[in-house]
Design a protein around this motif. Structure first.
Motif, PDB file in Angstrom:
ATOM      1  N   ARG A 114      36.463  50.922  39.778  1.00  0.00           N
ATOM      2  CA  ARG A 114      36.949  49.870  38.882  1.00  0.00           C
ATOM      3  C   ARG A 114      37.644  50.468  37.666  1.00  0.00           C
ATOM      4  O   ARG A 114      38.645  49.929  37.184  1.00  0.00           O
TER       5      ARG A 114
ATOM      6  N   LEU B 240      36.771  43.978  38.794  1.00  0.00           N
ATOM      7  CA  LEU B 240      37.224  45.072  37.927  1.00  0.00           C
ATOM      8  C   LEU B 240      36.358  45.192  36.671  1.00  0.00           C
ATOM      9  O   LEU B 240      36.532  46.127  35.888  1.00  0.00           O
TER      10      LEU B 240
ATOM     11  N   GLY C 185      41.198  50.934  37.920  1.00  0.00           N
ATOM     12  CA  GLY C 185      42.009  49.738  38.083  1.00  0.00           C
ATOM     13  C   GLY C 185      42.069  49.209  39.502  1.00  0.00           C
ATOM     14  O   GLY C 185      42.956  48.418  39.838  1.00  0.00           O
TER      15      GLY C 185
ATOM     16  N   GLU D  77      40.134  39.889  40.012  1.00  0.00           N
ATOM     17  CA  GLU D  77      39.871  40.315  38.642  1.00  0.00           C
ATOM     18  C   GLU D  77      38.373  40.461  38.384  1.00  0.00           C
ATOM     19  O   GLU D  77      37.939  41.327  37.615  1.00  0.00           O
TER      20      GLU D  77
END
Length: 263
Positions: free
Chosen positions: A199, A115, A202, A112
């Motif tokens: 990024r 991103l 996704g 995560e």
């Protein structure tokens, strides 16, 4: 880019002699609301004063120079216990700590962090580069197809800016909008732009700094998460090869790339 390495080493030596007493903590703030997404926000009025931030976890340390009064900095070392310390310049290359905070970070997925929009990969949905990424990827089905489309667009439409090498300040940061508009940049600019575009689709992407026989001196490239693994991409190298009419493959041999830092 070699000057940047020397500056980091010098700063590390200096910081070992910085008193740990906190001074004027009200001037700085650290927001951990987005820690679960892999980033922390640091705010500090600059007032013509240099401000640096140290983010550390275990034995790993990352230093950042504040370019704006608020910065989003990555927690790219995964879930666990971090310490964030804000330092204010007091004279020459001497700094004092003004705020320090420990953070316990728990991410559902450590990818995560890769991103997010952060200081060296700053992007939002309204940028031209991000709108272009959307156009390139909207009809594609797989992540590999999307990354290939973005990579090809950058390689074929951007040029390596040799005039920029050696003229940059040690605290230089890429500007995604400027790089996209000017259609040129150094390796750091290429890596920031590709990371931002990927990024936005996704797909986790890292900006990596280190060394490779494919470049002279300190270099920047990308790692992208495809098919359940991190793969190495080097758009600035490929762009130069494309200009020369040479052959290149999008995915590189990771063994040829010596990572020092990743963001």
């Amino acid at each position: 880019m070699k000057n940047l390495s020397a500056l980091i080493i010098t700063f590390l030596l200096l910081m070992t002699h910085v008193p740990q007493a906190m001074a004027a903590p009200a001037k700085a703030s650290i927001s951990t609301e987005e820690a679960g997404r892999g980033r922390v926000r640091v705010a500090c009025p600059l007032e013509d004063t240099k401000v640096k931030v140290l983010v550390e976890k275990g034995g790993s340390k990352y230093f950042y120079t504040m370019a704006d009064e608020e910065e989003a900095l990555p927690l790219q070392l995964g879930s666990g216990d971090y310490k964030v310390t804000v330092y204010e310049n007091i004279a020459d290359n001497r700094y004092r700590a003004v705020l320090s905070q420990s953070i316990s970070v728990a991410m559902d997925d450590d990818r995560e962090a890769f991103l997010q929009s952060i200081q060296s990969i700053e992007w939002d949905d309204d940028m031209e580069a991000i709108l272009q990424a959307r156009l390139l990827t909207e009809d594609l089905g797989t992540d590999e197809e999307k990354v290939a489309a973005i990579h090809q667009f950058i390689v074929e439409n951007f040029s390596y800016d040799r005039s920029k090498v050696g003229t940059l300040s040690p605290n230089y940061l890429p500007d995604v909008e400027r790089t996209y508009s000017e259609r040129k940049g150094i390796c750091y600019d290429y890596a920031s732009l590709l990371a931002a575009m990927v990024r936005s689709a996704g797909i986790p992407a890292k900006l990596v700094k280190g060394y490779t026989p494919n470049a002279v001196g300190y270099h920047a490239w990308n790692e992208v998460y495809l098919n359940d693994q991190w793969v190495t991409l080097d758009a600035s190298y490929d762009s130069q090869m494309d200009d020369l009419g040479g052959d290149y493959a999008m995915i590189k041999d990771t063994g040829l790339y010596q990572k020092v830092y990743e963001y």
